[in-house]
Write a protein that holds these residues in place. Structure first.
Motif: not given
Length: 120
Positions: A88-105, A107-117
């Protein structure tokens, strides 16, 4: 455009282990939260594990005692060590981060996802 870079997914047998990595490249001014979500087919995306703004950790009940989130702050990288994997751990796993990149404030960013089977 900031793209979180994920790695470490793959195919593993039940009871096995995998380690996921997620790096936030670029000029990171601040890291507020960083963590992992997953989405199985037909299901909603759900929190797996994350560092909160205060630095504490949250885990989904289904992974407590099996998964461990850690970080390398110098590299703006977060890891997810997954042990005793179940079907039941099988899924696409996504990284998520709330960052301030270069002073832009903040913002929530996401990765493209990686498959775990998890399969025998």
């Amino acid at each position: 455009q900031v793209q979180l870079v994920e790695s470490g997914g793959g195919l593993v047998q039940p009871g096995g282990s995998l380690r996921l990595s997620c790096a936030a490249p670029g000029s990171i001014f601040s890291v507020y939260t960083m963590g992992w979500y997953r989405q199985a087919p037909g299901n909603r995306r759900e929190l797996v594990a994350a560092f909160t703004n205060s630095g504490s950790t949250n885990y989904a009940d289904s992974v407590k005692g099996r998964f461990t989130i850690s970080s390398d702050n110098a590299k703006n990288t977060v890891y997810l060590q997954m042990n005793s994997l179940k079907f039941e751990d099988t899924a696409v796993y996504y990284c998520s981060a709330e960052l301030d990149v270069a002073g832009q404030g903040r913002i929530n960013y996401w990765g493209q996802g990686t498959q775990v089977t998890v399969s025998s």
